[in-house]
Design an enzyme around this catalytic site. Structure first.
Site, mmCIF file in Angstrom:
data_model
loop_
_atom_site.group_PDB
_atom_site.id
_atom_site.type_symbol
_atom_site.label_atom_id
_atom_site.label_comp_id
_atom_site.label_asym_id
_atom_site.label_seq_id
_atom_site.Cartn_x
_atom_site.Cartn_y
_atom_site.Cartn_z
ATOM 1 C CB ALA A 206 -2.688 4.168 -5.218
ATOM 2 C CB CYS A 207 -0.310 8.308 -7.193
ATOM 3 S SG CYS A 207 -0.571 7.500 -8.779
ATOM 4 C CB THR A 208 2.443 9.126 -2.407
ATOM 5 O OG1 THR A 208 2.108 7.782 -2.079
ATOM 6 C CG2 THR A 208 2.482 9.962 -1.137
ATOM 7 N NE ARG B 96 -0.100 5.397 0.167
ATOM 8 C CZ ARG B 96 -0.879 5.532 -0.891
ATOM 9 N NH1 ARG B 96 -0.431 6.150 -1.972
ATOM 10 N NH2 ARG B 96 -2.116 5.067 -0.881
#
Length: 506
Positions: free
Chosen positions: A27-29, A266
Site C-alpha cells: 500500500a502507500c504512505t 507506519r
C-alpha cells in the site's frame, strides 16, 4: 481493489526479477508538512507508491488538449465524466504497464502550478459501507489525477471537482487525496459511496497517513476551511454509527475501520521519525492526523522518511525478528515522491517534484521543476518486462541487489545517492532558484524551457549513475556469490561494494 488481479498477474510474469521478500501489506504512505513546520518555509507533500517491487513507472509530459462538447473521460472500470473544452498541460508519473488503459498517474504538476498526490487507499468500516455502499461505476483511484489535474487552476477547484464527482457519480474505492498550490493545501478523504470531507491543511502541523482515514473532529459549518458531503453527519446519525466530540463529528471514529497493525507501524514509526521528541508509544490508543512540533522538517528529512525502516528502534524492519513489521521504506515501492511548493517561484512554475524510481532506499531523488514539457527517453519506456533502457528497471535493479545485503551491497550506494541529493539541493538554493525565476520573468515559455532542460539533465545523470552501479553491482554479486575461499581471497564476502562514482580515495 479491482486492479489487484490485473497487477498480480503482471507481477507473477516478472517474479523472477525479484530478489527481495514480499511483505504482508502492499500500500502507500502519505505525508504533509505545513509551511511553519518546514525548514525553509516551503510546505511539502509526498507519498510512497507501494504495490510491487517490479512494476514499471514512467514520467510523462502531456500537452494541453481541446475537446468537443459531449466528449467524456472513460476509464476501464465504467467511470465516465465530461471533459472540459480545454485541459492544461501536465507532467505526471503514470504506470508504464497500462493494461486496457489503466493509467494510474500517481502525482504531478499542471501548468497553473497546481500539484497533487493520489491516492492513499483506505477503507471505511462495515457500518458506514452498509449505509452508503461503494458504487459500481463511480470514481476509481487510478483515475483521480487523470480526471482532476488537467482541468483545475487552484487546489480548491480540485476539491470541488472531486466533490461533484462524489455527488453525481460516487466512488468505487476509498482513498485519501492531497491537492496543493502556492496558497493552500487541501487534504481530502473519500470515505464511502458518496460521503467525503476535505480540510484546508493548517500551516503549523505535519501529518503521516498510511492506509486509513485519519481526520478527527471536523466543523462542517466552517465552509472556509471544510468541504463535506451534505449527508456526512445525517447518514451516520440515522444509521447509528455517528461519533461526536465537543458537538462535532469525529470522522475517524465515525467512518474509519479499526487500525490495522501495518498502519500502526507506519504511524508510530513515521510520526516519531519526523519528530523524535514525540516518543509516541507504539500501543497508543489512536494517532492524530494533525501533529504539532517544535522541529523544522527539511526536504532531505522527508526523503529519509520515505526510506526509513525504523533502524535503531525495537521495530527495526531489517532484523529477522521483525519480519512482519511494515516499514515505510518497504521493498515494494514502485516509486516515491516529495513535492516542494515554493512560494517564491512564479505561479506557473509552482515548485519541485522529487521522484525516486523503484525503492527510494537505494534510489536517487531527481528534481522535476514544475510542469516541464518533456522527459528523457529512459523515463518513458513502457511495458512490464525488465529492460536496461528503462530508468525504472535500471534503478530498481540497483535497489534489488543492494537489499540482498544492505551492509555488503547497499551501504555505499545509499551514501552516493545521499551525496548527490545534498549536492543538487545546494545548487538549487545557491544558483538554480534564481535562474528559474529570472527565466520565467522573461516569459513562461523561456522559463519552462529552462526547467525542462535542467530536469532532463538531472534525469540523465541519475539514469547514467544507476546504469554504472547496476553493472558494477552485478559483477560484484556474481563474484561474492561464489566460493569466498577460492584463489586466496577469504575476505571476499566481508569487503563491501563501493561505487566507482565515489572515487578511488573512498
Amino acid at each position: 481493489m479491482k486492479t489487484f488481479i490485473k497487477k498480480a498477474l503482471s507481477v507473477a510474469l516478472i517474479g523472477v526479477f525479484l530478489l527481495t521478500p514480499i511483505s504482508e501489506v502492499l500500500a502507500c504512505t502519505g505525508v504533509i508538512v505545513g509551511k511553519k513546520v518546514s525548514a525553509d518555509g516551503n510546505p511539502m507533500i509526498g507519498r510512497t507508491e507501494d504495490w510491487s517491487s517490479a512494476y514499471n513507472k514512467t514520467v510523462i509530459a502531456t500537452p494541453a488538449k481541446t475537446y468537443k462538447k459531449g466528449d467524456m473521460y472513460k476509464d476501464v472500470y465504467g467511470f465516465t465524466y465530461p471533459m472540459p473544452e480545454k485541459t492544461y498541460a501536465t507532467v505526471t508519473v503514470p504506470d508504464g504497464y497500462q493494461d486496457d488503459g489503466d493509467i494510474f498517474e500517481a502525482t504531478g504538476w499542471n501548468e497553473n502550478g497546481v500539484t497533487m498526490t493520489a491516492t492513499v487507499t483506505a477503507t471505511a468500516n462495515d457500518k458506514a459501507l452498509a449505509a452508503d455502499p461503494l458504487t459500481d461505476h463511480g470514481l476509481y483511484e487510478s483515475s483521480v489525477v487523470s480526471v482532476v489535474l488537467p482541468r483545475i487552476k487552484t487546489a480548491r477547484e480540485g476539491v470541488d471537482v472531486l466533490a461533484d464527482i462524489m455527488n453525481t457519480k460516487g466512488l468505487q474505492e476509498g482513498a485519501i487525496v492531497v491537492i496543493a498550490d502556492q496558497k493552500e493545501i487541501w487534504y481530502m478523504e473519500l470515505l464511502t459511496g458518496h460521503q467525503y470531507v476535505a480540510i484546508k491543511y493548517p500551516e503549523d502541523t505535519y501529518s503521516v497517513f498510511p492506509n486509513c482515514f485519519m481526520l478527527g473532529k471536523v466543523d462542517v459549518k466552517d465552509t472556509e476551511n471544510v468541504v463535506a458531503s451534505k449527508n456526512l453527519i445525517n447518514l451516520a446519525k440515522q444509521n447509528g454509527f455517528l461519533v461526536e466530540e465537543d458537538g462535532l463529528i469525529h470522522v475517524q471514529k465515525t467512518y474509519a475501520e479499526p487500525l490495522a497493525s501495518g498502519n500502526r507501524d507506519r504511524l508510530w514509526g513515521g510520526i516519531n521519525f519526523l519528530d523524535p521528541d514525540k516518543k509516541i508509544p507504539y500501543n497508543a490508543e489512536s494517532f492524530d492526523l494533525l501533529q504539532k512540533t517544535n522541529k523544522k522538517i527539511s526536504i532531505k528529512k522527508l526523503m529519509e522518511f520515505q526510506r526509513t525502516r525504523y533502524e535503531g528502534t525495537d521495530k527495526d524492519a531489517n532484523l529477522p525478528k521483525n519480519a512482519k513489521v511494515r516499514p515505510i521504506g518497504t521493498v515494494e515501492q514502485e516509486h516515491a515522491h516529495v513535492i516542494q511548493i515554493k512560494e517564491n517561484y512564479p505561479k506557473e512554475l509552482g515548485g519541485i517534484l522529487w521522484v525516486a524510481m523503484g525503492n527510494a532506499e537505494h534510489s536517487q531523488y531527481v528534481p522535476i521543476f514544475g510542469p516541464i514539457t518533456d522527459t528523457i527517453a529512459p523515463y518513458q519506456v513502457p511495458g512490464d518486462q525488465y529492460t536496461p533502457e528503462s530508468a525504472y528497471w535500471t534503478m530498481r535493479q540497483v535497489s534489488a541487489l543492494s537489499e540482498i545485503n544492505r551492509n555488503l551491497y547497499g551501504k555505499y550506494v545509499r551514501e552516493y545517492n545521499d551525496l548527490q541529493e545534498k549536492t543538487i539541493l545546494k545548487r538549487i538554493d545557491k544558483e538554480l532558484d534564481a535562474q528559474l525565476i529570472k527565466a520565467y520573468q522573461t516569459s513562461t515559455d523561456t522559463g519552462r524551457q529552462l526547467a525542462t532542460q535542467l530536469s532532463m539533465e538531472y534525469q540523465q545523470k541519475a539514469y547514467d549513475d544507476a546504469t554504472l552501479m547496476a553493472k558494477e553491482l552485478n559483477t560484484y554479486f556474481l563474484d561474492v556469490s561464489g566460493n569466498p575461499g577460492v584463489n586466496g581471497y577469504p575476505d571476499r564476502k566481508t569487503k563491501p561494494y563501493i561505487p566507482s562514482l565515489l572515487g578511488e580515495e573512498r
